[in-house]
Write an enzyme that holds these catalytic residues in place. Structure first.
Site, PDB file in Angstrom:
ATOM      1  N   GLY A  50       0.750  -1.592   0.418  1.00  0.00           N
ATOM      2  CA  GLY A  50      -0.261   0.066   0.088  1.00  0.00           C
ATOM      3  C   GLY A  50       0.912   1.166   0.314  1.00  0.00           C
ATOM      4  O   GLY A  50       0.642   2.641  -0.512  1.00  0.00           O
ATOM      5  N   HIS A  74       0.007  -3.932   6.912  1.00  0.00           N
ATOM      6  CA  HIS A  74      -0.947  -4.241   7.461  1.00  0.00           C
ATOM      7  C   HIS A  74      -2.251  -3.958   7.754  1.00  0.00           C
ATOM      8  O   HIS A  74      -3.366  -2.638   8.644  1.00  0.00           O
ATOM      9  CB  HIS A  74       0.126  -4.035   9.059  1.00  0.00           C
ATOM     10  CG  HIS A  74       0.532  -3.053   9.222  1.00  0.00           C
ATOM     11  ND1 HIS A  74       1.765  -2.707   9.830  1.00  0.00           N
ATOM     12  CD2 HIS A  74       1.120  -1.391   8.545  1.00  0.00           C
ATOM     13  CE1 HIS A  74       2.347  -1.533   9.835  1.00  0.00           C
ATOM     14  NE2 HIS A  74       1.868  -0.603   9.311  1.00  0.00           N
ATOM     15  N   LYS A 174      19.516   5.902   4.539  1.00  0.00           N
ATOM     16  CA  LYS A 174      19.664   5.910   6.213  1.00  0.00           C
ATOM     17  C   LYS A 174      20.676   5.149   6.742  1.00  0.00           C
ATOM     18  O   LYS A 174      20.331   5.252   8.508  1.00  0.00           O
ATOM     19  CB  LYS A 174      19.068   6.230   6.587  1.00  0.00           C
ATOM     20  CG  LYS A 174      18.100   8.406   5.741  1.00  0.00           C
ATOM     21  CD  LYS A 174      16.693   7.869   5.906  1.00  0.00           C
ATOM     22  CE  LYS A 174      16.387   9.595   5.110  1.00  0.00           C
ATOM     23  NZ  LYS A 174      16.084   9.334   4.230  1.00  0.00           N
ATOM     24  N   LYS A 186      16.991  -0.475   9.760  1.00  0.00           N
ATOM     25  CA  LYS A 186      17.226  -0.712   8.120  1.00  0.00           C
ATOM     26  C   LYS A 186      18.649  -1.441   7.748  1.00  0.00           C
ATOM     27  O   LYS A 186      18.601  -2.722   7.077  1.00  0.00           O
ATOM     28  CB  LYS A 186      17.214   0.219   7.131  1.00  0.00           C
ATOM     29  CG  LYS A 186      15.931   0.867   7.134  1.00  0.00           C
ATOM     30  CD  LYS A 186      14.819  -0.820   6.786  1.00  0.00           C
ATOM     31  CE  LYS A 186      14.478  -0.109   5.206  1.00  0.00           C
ATOM     32  NZ  LYS A 186      13.681  -1.570   4.892  1.00  0.00           N
ATOM     33  N   ASN A 210      16.030   9.256  -1.035  1.00  0.00           N
ATOM     34  CA  ASN A 210      14.623   9.835  -1.635  1.00  0.00           C
ATOM     35  C   ASN A 210      13.807   9.568  -2.558  1.00  0.00           C
ATOM     36  O   ASN A 210      14.464   9.517  -3.713  1.00  0.00           O
ATOM     37  CB  ASN A 210      14.367  10.757  -1.268  1.00  0.00           C
ATOM     38  CG  ASN A 210      14.671  11.330   0.458  1.00  0.00           C
ATOM     39  OD1 ASN A 210      16.402  10.083   0.839  1.00  0.00           O
ATOM     40  ND2 ASN A 210      14.369  11.875   1.283  1.00  0.00           N
ATOM     41  N   THR A 235      14.431  21.854   7.787  1.00  0.00           N
ATOM     42  CA  THR A 235      14.871  22.097   8.934  1.00  0.00           C
ATOM     43  C   THR A 235      16.161  23.418   8.629  1.00  0.00           C
ATOM     44  O   THR A 235      16.472  23.532   9.637  1.00  0.00           O
ATOM     45  CB  THR A 235      15.752  20.681   8.892  1.00  0.00           C
ATOM     46  OG1 THR A 235      16.053  20.207   7.750  1.00  0.00           O
ATOM     47  CG2 THR A 235      14.016  19.851   8.925  1.00  0.00           C
ATOM     48  N   ARG A 303      16.671  17.867  12.965  1.00  0.00           N
ATOM     49  CA  ARG A 303      15.631  17.430  13.463  1.00  0.00           C
ATOM     50  C   ARG A 303      16.006  15.874  14.431  1.00  0.00           C
ATOM     51  O   ARG A 303      17.020  15.358  13.526  1.00  0.00           O
ATOM     52  CB  ARG A 303      14.072  16.500  13.164  1.00  0.00           C
ATOM     53  CG  ARG A 303      13.414  17.591  12.810  1.00  0.00           C
ATOM     54  CD  ARG A 303      11.966  17.373  11.897  1.00  0.00           C
ATOM     55  NE  ARG A 303      12.848  16.294  10.877  1.00  0.00           N
ATOM     56  CZ  ARG A 303      11.008  16.096  10.525  1.00  0.00           C
ATOM     57  NH1 ARG A 303       9.956  16.070   9.831  1.00  0.00           N
ATOM     58  NH2 ARG A 303      11.394  15.844   9.208  1.00  0.00           N
TER      59      ARG A 303
END
Length: 365
Positions: A50, A74, A174, A186, A210, A235, A303
């Site tokens: 999904g 899920h 990442k 990951k 990304n 950011t 962040r």
């Protein structure tokens, strides 16, 4: 024209912004007709079907001639949306007549995962499912580990037991020298997959950065902020990221799964990193406005779990180009091998209740 001159005209954006407006290069076009022959008459299971990557895999696999497409996730609503779209595409004559089967369940449930893999007899698994939002995972570390790490471990063991032919883990930049929970999970997932030796299943990893336009990414966020009058929130002015379009990333994943060798980690060439600030200014101008005049850009600060710039591999690792454009293989990799089992045994009682680990269960990882 007179209405525009006197300011009484109501102007609207004539078309939606495209990911290609932002990418700054031509996307890679991978001819997949011949490539996808390896999937003909097979049963393919997509976890996270999904999501942005999983649903695009499902779309492209409609043309692969697979006998069955299992859409695993899920979230019932996202799986429903993917299934509905695929059936509409089939009705309009797109692809071949694959049987589409939605499966709603939890990879964290070991018994269920083994039951499903034994039941569906999948030949190929594309494992896309993961909790991905970096700041959110920083404040939900136990769930990040349960879902990403132990969900992957359950799926890998079930796939091996069910004699799945190919298993492809979708990973992220990442995972390279991670400073946050998501990246760390990951990295562990990569090691879980690549640690499987002497098995009938070909286990491999495809890592990339990304993708533009995915749910929760900067394009839909910036669009909403512009349409509401701003400000656009970034950011830091120097933060950069690698980007690809979703279709080209998925095409390269499918291509890699064809020629990839078991135990290998492949890295997609993402081109040059792009300043997020440049994307923000470009989007504002696209809507006929001026940055910091019509729409303010504000900086909120880095962040937890974020870096100024991601890497696709470590400085002490080495890659080599494959014969496929924009696909590299990592030939010298630093792994957790030798420490993986000990690490998993230490974090298990934090994520799951055991009598021995009663005091530490659900404590912060």
């Amino acid at each position: 024209i007179s209405q525009i001159i006197d300011g009484s005209a109501h102007l609207i954006q004539a078309r939606e912004i495209s990911t290609l407006d932002i990418l700054g290069r031509n996307p890679v076009v991978i001819p997949l007709k011949k490539t996808l022959e390896y999937l003909r008459d097979t049963r393919v299971l997509i976890t996270g079907a999904g999501g942005s990557i999983g649903s695009e895999l499902a779309r492209q696999l409609l043309s692969a001639g697979a006998s069955r497409l299992y859409l695993f996730g899920h979230g019932e609503n996202s799986i429903y949306e993917t299934e509905k779209e695929l059936r509409l595409l089939q009705k309009e004559g797109v692809g071949e007549k694959a049987t589409i089967i939605p499966i709603v369940g939890e990879l964290q449930d070991k018994e269920f995962t083994h039951f499903i893999l034994d039941r569906v007899k999948a030949d190929v698994i594309f494992h896309c499912a993961a909790y991905k939002h970096v700041p959110m995972m920083e404040v939900n570390p136990v769930q990040a580990v349960k879902n990403n790490v132990f969900g992957t471990k359950n799926l890998v063991e079930a796939a091996e037991k069910a004699n799945v032919h190919k298993f492809i883990l979708i990973s992220t930049d990442k995972a390279v020298e991670p400073i946050g929970i998501y990246g760390a999970t990951k990295l562990i997932c990569e090691d879980i997959v690549l640690s499987r030796k002497n098995t009938k299943t070909d286990f491999m990893v495809v890592r990339f950065g990304n993708v533009l336009g995915s749910r929760g990414s900067i394009l839909p966020l910036f669009k909403d902020q512009i349409l509401s009058g701003g400000p656009l929130t970034i950011t830091h002015p120097q933060i950069m990221r690698f980007f690809m379009t979703i279709p080209e990333a998925v095409s390269l994943v499918l291509k890699t799964a064809d020629f990839g060798k078991s135990g290998s980690l492949y890295i997609l060439d993402m081109g040059d990193p792009i300043l997020i600030k440049d994307i923000a200014e470009q989007m504002i101008k696209f809507y006929g406005l001026e940055p910091d005049v019509d729409i303010e850009i504000t900086y909120t600060g880095i962040r937890p779990g974020e870096k100024f710039m991601e890497k696709l591999w470590r400085d002490d690792e080495r890659i080599q180009q494959t014969e496929t454009q924009r696909v590299n293989i990592l030939i010298e990799r630093k792994s957790l091998e030798g420490r993986l089992d000990k690490l998993l045994s230490e974090i298990y009682p934090i994520c799951y209740f055991t009598e021995i680990g009663r005091a530490s269960c659900r404590e912060r990882v």
